[in-house]
Design a protein around this motif. Structure first.
Motif, PDB file in Angstrom:
ATOM      1  N   ILE A 176     -26.459  15.595  -5.704  1.00  0.00           N
ATOM      2  CA  ILE A 176     -26.845  14.009  -5.892  1.00  0.00           C
ATOM      3  C   ILE A 176     -26.236  13.446  -4.732  1.00  0.00           C
ATOM      4  O   ILE A 176     -25.139  13.479  -4.320  1.00  0.00           O
ATOM      5  N   VAL A 177     -26.984  12.472  -4.242  1.00  0.00           N
ATOM      6  CA  VAL A 177     -26.556  11.515  -2.975  1.00  0.00           C
ATOM      7  C   VAL A 177     -27.148  10.107  -3.478  1.00  0.00           C
ATOM      8  O   VAL A 177     -27.770   9.613  -4.079  1.00  0.00           O
ATOM      9  N   GLY A 178     -26.070   9.384  -3.210  1.00  0.00           N
ATOM     10  CA  GLY A 178     -26.102   7.985  -3.419  1.00  0.00           C
ATOM     11  C   GLY A 178     -25.456   7.087  -2.721  1.00  0.00           C
ATOM     12  O   GLY A 178     -24.446   7.244  -1.907  1.00  0.00           O
ATOM     13  N   GLY A 179     -25.847   5.871  -2.455  1.00  0.00           N
ATOM     14  CA  GLY A 179     -25.115   4.839  -1.615  1.00  0.00           C
ATOM     15  C   GLY A 179     -25.735   3.383  -1.302  1.00  0.00           C
ATOM     16  O   GLY A 179     -26.854   3.185  -2.008  1.00  0.00           O
ATOM     17  N   GLY A 180     -25.190   2.525  -0.516  1.00  0.00           N
ATOM     18  CA  GLY A 180     -25.658   1.117  -0.415  1.00  0.00           C
ATOM     19  C   GLY A 180     -25.307   0.705   0.930  1.00  0.00           C
ATOM     20  O   GLY A 180     -24.189   1.258   1.566  1.00  0.00           O
ATOM     21  N   ARG A 196     -22.711   6.560   2.049  1.00  0.00           N
ATOM     22  CA  ARG A 196     -23.265   7.346   1.015  1.00  0.00           C
ATOM     23  C   ARG A 196     -22.240   8.403   0.388  1.00  0.00           C
ATOM     24  O   ARG A 196     -21.297   8.275   1.373  1.00  0.00           O
ATOM     25  N   TYR A 197     -22.260   8.858  -0.386  1.00  0.00           N
ATOM     26  CA  TYR A 197     -21.503   9.955  -1.010  1.00  0.00           C
ATOM     27  C   TYR A 197     -22.417  11.002  -1.747  1.00  0.00           C
ATOM     28  O   TYR A 197     -23.256  10.871  -2.406  1.00  0.00           O
ATOM     29  N   TYR A 198     -22.238  12.260  -1.165  1.00  0.00           N
ATOM     30  CA  TYR A 198     -22.792  13.243  -1.655  1.00  0.00           C
ATOM     31  C   TYR A 198     -21.990  14.065  -2.538  1.00  0.00           C
ATOM     32  O   TYR A 198     -20.919  14.529  -2.083  1.00  0.00           O
ATOM     33  N   PHE A 199     -22.446  14.596  -3.633  1.00  0.00           N
ATOM     34  CA  PHE A 199     -21.922  15.539  -4.685  1.00  0.00           C
ATOM     35  C   PHE A 199     -22.540  16.657  -4.784  1.00  0.00           C
ATOM     36  O   PHE A 199     -23.703  16.731  -5.428  1.00  0.00           O
TER      37      PHE A 199
END
Length: 233
Positions: A176-180, A196-199
């Motif tokens: 899962i990747v997410g950011g702003g 972003r941060y990828y887990f």
């Protein structure tokens, strides 16, 4: 862990589908934009048993496609997809007094598919805040390890040395990747600066009871600069 991973990915996919469907009650948009992106990853790997690591900076570059379909209240809703060449891996913090150094570079093709939300000015030039979140898959193209000329793995105080010379056993990766960040719209195109941060939810080593690692998953914090130009406004 595998069951939780599937549930997490399905939840993100529902978000990707659900936002545009709900947004059809509001003002439609048909903004299609394409462009390029580049940046750096602060890469690490979550190992169990754990391995002490230093910050490992690796590059990323790719192409981006974004489609904004609706304005739902004051939120612009759309989907953003990318195809990226991204380096990951880890650099070990070896503090056993030997002076040894070690790092592993792993080269991936990544394909994130993210829900895109925009907050701020809709049309014309200006700035707005953006959020992206969604699943990401990847495929390992190749890897290489680099170690110091003097090498004394037998002196490691924690005894974790199975990773040395052990290449990845599974090439497919997902997470899962997410950011702003901030998007600035200009007369020559749109510039997006994003964190972003990828887990990672998958392991690149086998993780059965007979294997040395029960977890070997990527994670990284990324800085991205993207340039988009509108194909359809």
């Amino acid at each position: 862990m595998k069951k939780q991973s599937v549930i997490a990915l399905l939840s993100i996919l529902c978000l990707l589908v659900g936002l545009p469907v709900r947004a059809q009650l509001q003002d439609p948009r048909h903004n299609l934009a394409i462009g390029i992106n580049g940046g750096v990853n602060l890469s690490s790997v979550s190992f169990e048993p754990s391995i002490k690591q230093k910050t490992f900076i690796t590059p990323s570059v790719g192409v981006t496609v974004r489609y904004i379909s609706e304005r739902y209240f004051k939120i612009l809703c759309g989907i953003q997809g990318e195809i990226n060449y991204s380096q990951r891996g880890w650099k070990e913090n070896i503090d056993d007094g030997t002076g040894d150094t070690y790092q592993r570079t792993m080269n991936y093709i990544e394909v994130p598919l993210m829900a895109h939300l925009g907050f701020g000015k809709d049309k014309g030039n200006g700035a707005r805040f953006i959020l992206n979140i969604g699943p990401q898959i990847g495929f390992l193209l190749g890897e290489n390890e680099k170690q110091s000329a003097s090498w004394h793995p037998e002196d490691r105080p924690n005894g974790v040395i199975w990773q040395y010379g052990k290449m990845a056993e599974m090439k497919f990766d997902y997470g899962i990747v997410g950011g702003g960040g901030l998007e600035v719209r200009t007369g020559i195109g749109n510039f997006l600066l994003e964190a972003r941060y990828y887990f990672g939810l998958s392991d690149f080593y086998h993780s059965t009871k007979k294997d040395p690692f029960s977890r070997s998953a990527h994670s990284y914090i990324a800085g991205r600069l993207t340039y988009l130009f509108d194909i359809k406004k």
